[in-house]
Design a protein around this motif. Structure first.
Motif, PDB file in Angstrom:
ATOM      1  N   VAL A  80       0.829  -1.206   0.000  1.00 24.87           N
ATOM      2  CA  VAL A  80       0.000   0.000   0.000  1.00 24.87           C
ATOM      3  C   VAL A  80       0.866   1.258   0.000  1.00 24.87           C
ATOM      4  N   LEU A  81       1.834   1.346   0.911  1.00 23.38           N
ATOM      5  CA  LEU A  81       2.639   2.561   0.996  1.00 23.38           C
ATOM      6  C   LEU A  81       3.748   2.617  -0.061  1.00 23.38           C
ATOM      7  N   LYS A  97       2.049   1.488  -3.742  1.00 25.40           N
ATOM      8  CA  LYS A  97       0.822   2.247  -4.020  1.00 25.40           C
ATOM      9  C   LYS A  97      -0.234   1.433  -4.770  1.00 25.40           C
ATOM     10  N   GLN A 121      -3.769  -0.348  -5.331  1.00 25.08           N
ATOM     11  CA  GLN A 121      -5.117   0.053  -4.957  1.00 25.08           C
ATOM     12  C   GLN A 121      -5.985  -1.180  -4.705  1.00 25.08           C
TER      13      GLN A 121
END
Length: 162
Positions: free
Chosen positions: A146-147, A150, A152
């Protein structure tokens, strides 16, 4: 020809089969070359390496003598069941099942479920160790996917995030 290690022989055949399947499947994508790799380059190289590794293991099983012939034991049905179940539950919890209106529960819940179900395959598993492992995997997956990357996809269930 005499098989000197059944375990190595059949695991080598499995590696060759999976490697050939990956390499063959990769040819449907643009492979490219070493300087300009296409989407099929990595699976092709991985498949070729797995097939070579499998051939080496199979050859060793036919040449190197082992004590007792390294016979294949009985199937471990309990671990097989729990590992397959854990992966199925992970997929359903991560993405949901729209056909029956089952909502996605997100990555964190899916990772905890995956870890707890898969750890039931081990005899004498401990809740505390599994909880620590699930927490480390969930935090690491959040940081990586996620970080950092990125990606989705839902991290938490929709009823929590709204």
């Amino acid at each position: 020809m005499n098989i000197k290690s059944q375990k190595d022989f059949f695991s080598g055949l499995m590696f060759m089969g999976v490697g050939v399947a990956f390499a063959w499947g990769a040819t449907t994508y643009s492979v490219g070359n070493g300087a300009r790799m296409g989407p099929g380059y990595f699976p092709l190289m991985l498949g070729v390496l797995m097939a070579i590794l499998g051939a080496a293991i199979t050859f060793k099983a036919l040449v190197v003598e082992t004590v007792g012939g390294d016979k294949i034991g009985k199937w471990a049905w309990k671990p097989l069941f729990f590992i397959i179940l854990a992966n199925l539950v992970f997929g359903v919890l991560l993405a949901g099942l729209p056909i029956i209106k089952f909502p996605a529960f997100g990555m964190i819940v899916a990772i905890y479920a995956l870890t707890f179900i898969a750890s039931m395959a081990e005899t004498g598993w401990k809740f505390k160790n599994t909880f620590i492992l699930a927490t480390v995997l969930a935090v690491g997956s959040y940081l990586a996917f996620v970080l950092a990357l990125k990606l989705q996809f839902p991290v938490w269930p929709a009823f929590i995030t709204g």
